[in-house]
Motif scaffolding. Sequence first.
Motif, short mmCIF file in Angstrom:
data_model
loop_
_atom_site.label_atom_id
_atom_site.label_comp_id
_atom_site.label_asym_id
_atom_site.label_seq_id
_atom_site.Cartn_x
_atom_site.Cartn_y
_atom_site.Cartn_z
N THR A 50 -20.33 26.71 -9.30
CA THR A 50 -20.12 25.27 -9.16
C THR A 50 -20.69 24.84 -7.82
O THR A 50 -20.39 25.45 -6.79
CB THR A 50 -18.63 24.92 -9.23
OG1 THR A 50 -18.12 25.30 -10.51
CG2 THR A 50 -18.41 23.42 -9.03
N SER A 52 -21.02 21.67 -5.24
CA SER A 52 -20.40 20.37 -4.95
C SER A 52 -21.12 19.67 -3.82
O SER A 52 -21.58 20.30 -2.86
CB SER A 52 -18.93 20.56 -4.57
OG SER A 52 -18.21 21.17 -5.62
N VAL A 56 -23.83 13.88 -5.17
CA VAL A 56 -23.94 13.91 -6.63
C VAL A 56 -23.46 12.56 -7.18
O VAL A 56 -22.31 12.17 -6.94
CB VAL A 56 -23.09 15.06 -7.23
CG1 VAL A 56 -23.08 14.98 -8.76
CG2 VAL A 56 -23.62 16.41 -6.77
N ALA A 58 -21.81 9.75 -9.41
CA ALA A 58 -20.62 9.85 -10.27
C ALA A 58 -21.01 10.09 -11.72
O ALA A 58 -20.33 10.83 -12.45
CB ALA A 58 -19.79 8.58 -10.14
N ASP A 61 -21.52 13.78 -12.38
CA ASP A 61 -20.42 14.68 -12.06
C ASP A 61 -20.10 15.56 -13.27
O ASP A 61 -19.82 15.06 -14.36
CB ASP A 61 -19.18 13.88 -11.65
CG ASP A 61 -18.04 14.76 -11.19
OD1 ASP A 61 -18.30 15.87 -10.69
OD2 ASP A 61 -16.88 14.33 -11.35
N GLY A 62 -20.19 16.88 -13.08
CA GLY A 62 -19.86 17.80 -14.16
C GLY A 62 -21.01 18.22 -15.05
O GLY A 62 -20.81 18.98 -16.01
N ARG A 289 -20.80 19.11 -9.17
CA ARG A 289 -19.58 18.32 -9.03
C ARG A 289 -19.73 17.35 -7.86
O ARG A 289 -20.32 17.68 -6.83
CB ARG A 289 -18.36 19.22 -8.76
CG ARG A 289 -18.07 20.25 -9.82
CD ARG A 289 -17.78 19.66 -11.19
NE ARG A 289 -16.72 18.68 -11.18
CZ ARG A 289 -16.16 18.16 -12.28
NH1 ARG A 289 -16.60 18.51 -13.47
NH2 ARG A 289 -15.19 17.28 -12.19
N ARG A 290 -19.18 16.17 -8.06
CA ARG A 290 -19.18 15.17 -6.99
C ARG A 290 -18.00 15.44 -6.07
O ARG A 290 -16.85 15.50 -6.52
CB ARG A 290 -19.10 13.77 -7.57
CG ARG A 290 -19.08 12.66 -6.52
CD ARG A 290 -19.11 11.28 -7.17
NE ARG A 290 -18.97 10.22 -6.20
CZ ARG A 290 -19.99 9.71 -5.48
NH1 ARG A 290 -21.19 10.22 -5.64
NH2 ARG A 290 -19.78 8.73 -4.64
N GLU A 291 -18.28 15.61 -4.82
CA GLU A 291 -17.26 15.88 -3.81
C GLU A 291 -17.08 14.63 -2.96
O GLU A 291 -18.07 14.01 -2.53
CB GLU A 291 -17.69 17.06 -2.94
CG GLU A 291 -16.66 17.51 -1.94
CD GLU A 291 -17.18 18.70 -1.12
OE1 GLU A 291 -18.20 18.51 -0.43
OE2 GLU A 291 -16.59 19.77 -1.19
N SER A 292 -15.85 14.26 -2.69
CA SER A 292 -15.61 13.06 -1.90
C SER A 292 -16.10 13.28 -0.48
O SER A 292 -16.03 14.38 0.07
CB SER A 292 -14.13 12.70 -1.90
OG SER A 292 -13.39 13.67 -1.18
#
Length: 297
Positions: A50, A52, A56, A58, A61-62, A289-292
């Motif tokens: 994965t 992150s 990325v 939204a 995402d995934g 994955r989108r990371e904040s």
Amino acid sequence: MPPTQPSAKQAEPRFNRRQFLKLSLAALCLGPPLYAGLLERNWIETIHHTISSPRVPAAFDGIRIVQISDIHLGHYFDLDRLETVIRQIQTFQPDLLCFTGDLIDRHLSQVEAKEVARLFRRLAPPLGKFATLGNHDYWGDVALVKEALTHGGFHVLVNQVHPLTRGKGTLYVSGLDDLLNGQPDLAAVLSQLPSTTEVYHLCLAHEPDMAVLHHSAPIDLQLSGHSHGGQIRLPFLGALAIPEGGKRYPAGLYSLNERFTLYTNRGLGTTILPFRFLCRPEITVLELRRESSSKKA
């Protein structure tokens, strides 16, 4: 009185000590080559990671990226094996497929090119298929390699960028030309990207060590191959030989800085020797994955 005949218990053993030692030595000598040539080089491993990043989008995402590399068609890798690989890829249901070079070892016929294209057309990930060229592709008929990949549905990126749009988000996929036999031009690639640093940039580059030259560039993820992971690795000693361009980052996941992640795929085929030992061929499955931003900080 006649001499007594030896009983069954006194009979000569089937193998004497010398014969047993010879058989054991033969097994020790022949076992690893047979394993490396017949079993491991056909025993594909699937590696999952994965990745992150706050860049990325939204909408992405995934998403699932499948990476393959270094098929080396013709050097103990035939079209039947390619078909098997394609069936495996289908089971992962990728959103995006990336091929990082060396479709061939040295030769590709017109008939093989048509079959390669036909097989690759079976794969239709919704975000597309992207490829870059490797040094072995240039040693053969590189125009025919590009034709086979293009007819197979790949965007063959040679110092080019392709934007992917999904919903309101855009992700950028680029491909650098081969380091050893082509003319990679990172400046040309970067000129095709938006000026903002907040875009997510996925870069395909056959040789992983190209990252040494551009690790400070706005690249989030570089996917590479070329090294075969060493192809033959020995306990405690590691790889017997790794080609130029793959020595620094021979296999696996590397974090070069806060932004730049590199993944080196061990490839599917072999070159020079039809063996793999402690270095299985590989299909890589990567999830973005989108990371904040606050978590990243």
